[in-house]
Design a protein around this motif. Sequence first.
Motif, mmCIF file in Angstrom:
data_model
loop_
_atom_site.group_PDB
_atom_site.id
_atom_site.type_symbol
_atom_site.label_atom_id
_atom_site.label_comp_id
_atom_site.label_asym_id
_atom_site.label_seq_id
_atom_site.Cartn_x
_atom_site.Cartn_y
_atom_site.Cartn_z
ATOM 1 N N ILE A 138 -65.369 18.900 -54.338
ATOM 2 C CA ILE A 138 -66.284 18.377 -55.052
ATOM 3 C C ILE A 138 -66.008 18.347 -56.698
ATOM 4 O O ILE A 138 -65.551 19.009 -57.177
ATOM 5 C CB ILE A 138 -67.796 18.741 -54.861
ATOM 6 C CG1 ILE A 138 -68.176 19.149 -53.557
ATOM 7 C CG2 ILE A 138 -68.911 17.999 -55.682
ATOM 8 C CD1 ILE A 138 -68.399 17.905 -52.641
ATOM 9 N N PHE A 139 -66.213 17.141 -56.889
ATOM 10 C CA PHE A 139 -65.788 17.097 -58.560
ATOM 11 C C PHE A 139 -66.793 15.589 -59.000
ATOM 12 O O PHE A 139 -67.290 14.925 -58.231
ATOM 13 C CB PHE A 139 -64.358 16.859 -58.858
ATOM 14 C CG PHE A 139 -64.226 16.999 -60.341
ATOM 15 C CD1 PHE A 139 -64.751 18.035 -60.955
ATOM 16 C CD2 PHE A 139 -63.026 15.968 -60.807
ATOM 17 C CE1 PHE A 139 -64.292 18.043 -62.436
ATOM 18 C CE2 PHE A 139 -62.432 16.043 -62.373
ATOM 19 C CZ PHE A 139 -63.147 17.011 -63.043
ATOM 20 N N ASN A 182 -77.770 13.079 -59.520
ATOM 21 C CA ASN A 182 -76.425 12.977 -60.003
ATOM 22 C C ASN A 182 -75.474 12.762 -59.001
ATOM 23 O O ASN A 182 -75.456 13.443 -57.687
ATOM 24 C CB ASN A 182 -76.179 14.555 -60.822
ATOM 25 C CG ASN A 182 -77.104 14.705 -61.886
ATOM 26 O OD1 ASN A 182 -76.797 13.842 -62.572
ATOM 27 N ND2 ASN A 182 -77.600 15.822 -61.611
ATOM 28 N N ILE A 183 -74.657 11.760 -58.933
ATOM 29 C CA ILE A 183 -73.699 11.209 -57.877
ATOM 30 C C ILE A 183 -72.299 12.127 -58.135
ATOM 31 O O ILE A 183 -71.838 12.199 -59.141
ATOM 32 C CB ILE A 183 -73.541 9.861 -57.856
ATOM 33 C CG1 ILE A 183 -74.965 9.033 -57.742
ATOM 34 C CG2 ILE A 183 -72.276 9.410 -56.736
ATOM 35 C CD1 ILE A 183 -74.630 7.595 -57.787
ATOM 36 N N VAL A 184 -71.816 12.675 -57.115
ATOM 37 C CA VAL A 184 -70.872 13.811 -57.008
ATOM 38 C C VAL A 184 -69.689 13.228 -56.381
ATOM 39 O O VAL A 184 -69.888 12.507 -55.161
ATOM 40 C CB VAL A 184 -70.998 14.985 -56.760
ATOM 41 C CG1 VAL A 184 -72.151 15.663 -57.915
ATOM 42 C CG2 VAL A 184 -71.370 15.424 -55.448
ATOM 43 N N GLY A 185 -68.659 13.224 -56.728
ATOM 44 C CA GLY A 185 -67.461 12.848 -55.861
ATOM 45 C C GLY A 185 -66.916 13.844 -54.940
ATOM 46 O O GLY A 185 -66.970 14.989 -55.193
ATOM 47 N N LEU A 186 -66.698 13.218 -53.633
ATOM 48 C CA LEU A 186 -66.170 13.811 -52.384
ATOM 49 C C LEU A 186 -64.587 13.634 -52.415
ATOM 50 O O LEU A 186 -64.437 12.208 -51.990
ATOM 51 C CB LEU A 186 -66.967 13.484 -51.137
ATOM 52 C CG LEU A 186 -66.684 14.039 -49.829
ATOM 53 C CD1 LEU A 186 -66.871 15.725 -50.089
ATOM 54 C CD2 LEU A 186 -67.518 13.640 -48.816
ATOM 55 N N TYR A 187 -63.703 14.558 -52.395
ATOM 56 C CA TYR A 187 -62.192 14.132 -52.379
ATOM 57 C C TYR A 187 -61.716 14.897 -51.269
ATOM 58 O O TYR A 187 -61.730 15.977 -51.266
ATOM 59 C CB TYR A 187 -61.794 14.625 -53.953
ATOM 60 C CG TYR A 187 -62.105 13.957 -54.997
ATOM 61 C CD1 TYR A 187 -61.434 12.668 -55.196
ATOM 62 C CD2 TYR A 187 -63.185 14.453 -55.913
ATOM 63 C CE1 TYR A 187 -62.146 11.782 -56.321
ATOM 64 C CE2 TYR A 187 -63.716 13.716 -56.933
ATOM 65 C CZ TYR A 187 -63.196 12.441 -57.190
ATOM 66 O OH TYR A 187 -63.875 11.734 -58.153
ATOM 67 N N PRO A 188 -61.089 14.058 -50.554
ATOM 68 C CA PRO A 188 -60.249 14.610 -49.443
ATOM 69 C C PRO A 188 -58.962 15.182 -49.653
ATOM 70 O O PRO A 188 -58.279 14.974 -50.714
ATOM 71 C CB PRO A 188 -59.859 13.204 -48.611
ATOM 72 C CG PRO A 188 -59.914 12.162 -49.448
ATOM 73 C CD PRO A 188 -60.823 12.609 -50.558
ATOM 74 N N MET A 189 -58.625 16.170 -48.872
ATOM 75 C CA MET A 189 -57.617 17.236 -49.295
ATOM 76 C C MET A 189 -57.332 17.627 -47.648
ATOM 77 O O MET A 189 -57.851 17.597 -46.636
ATOM 78 C CB MET A 189 -57.879 18.254 -49.840
ATOM 79 C CG MET A 189 -58.978 19.386 -49.506
ATOM 80 S SD MET A 189 -59.618 20.283 -50.817
ATOM 81 C CE MET A 189 -57.810 21.320 -51.268
#
Length: 193
Positions: free
Chosen positions: A128-129, A151-158
């Motif tokens: 999350i970022f 607050n919209i938060v980013g979900l980043y794949p890894m």
Amino acid sequence: MGIFNFRNKPEERYLRHLKRIFRREPRYYLEESLIPGLPGVTTFVYKDVPEKGYITGITYGLSLANHPDWQYGRPELCISVKSTALEWARVAGYIANNLRGNCPFSYGQTINFKQKVSSDSDMDAFFIFAPSTLDRADHADIDIGLDYKINIVGLYPMYSEELKVYEEMGLKDFWHHEGFDNYSVTRERIVGR
């Protein structure tokens, strides 16, 4: 495909906020709620956002639950990847629906999804970022007429194999690693130093 019901003003305000940003109609997908008394999480899916060949998914419904860590607003999730696979956008709604109330979705936090999201990638975890697709004014302190801001938060794949490396490096160094591309679902794995 689920239907987003405009039963109250907050939902309408949130969707108007997203329409102002993306200037197009999304497709809607509704998850069946796992919390009695709360509607399921809806995912708004935008194809070719932020550009052609990408897909973006943004949730609504995560913020309807409560979490003790949420003091300065409540989160909704945004995922944007270079892929045309619908699963990438829809996974945000699935994660939000399944973890709401139990997970704070704080910057730096990781989520081990434990299975591939789509056939176009082996990625099976997230962190999350801040959302890279949205400007700060578009993702922070969104007023939809409730007693809290969104607050919209980013979900980043890894890759789940990167979780240990991520923990050792920290969010900042992982993000700035030469091998990291926040939109790629096919990048090479980042290994330890």
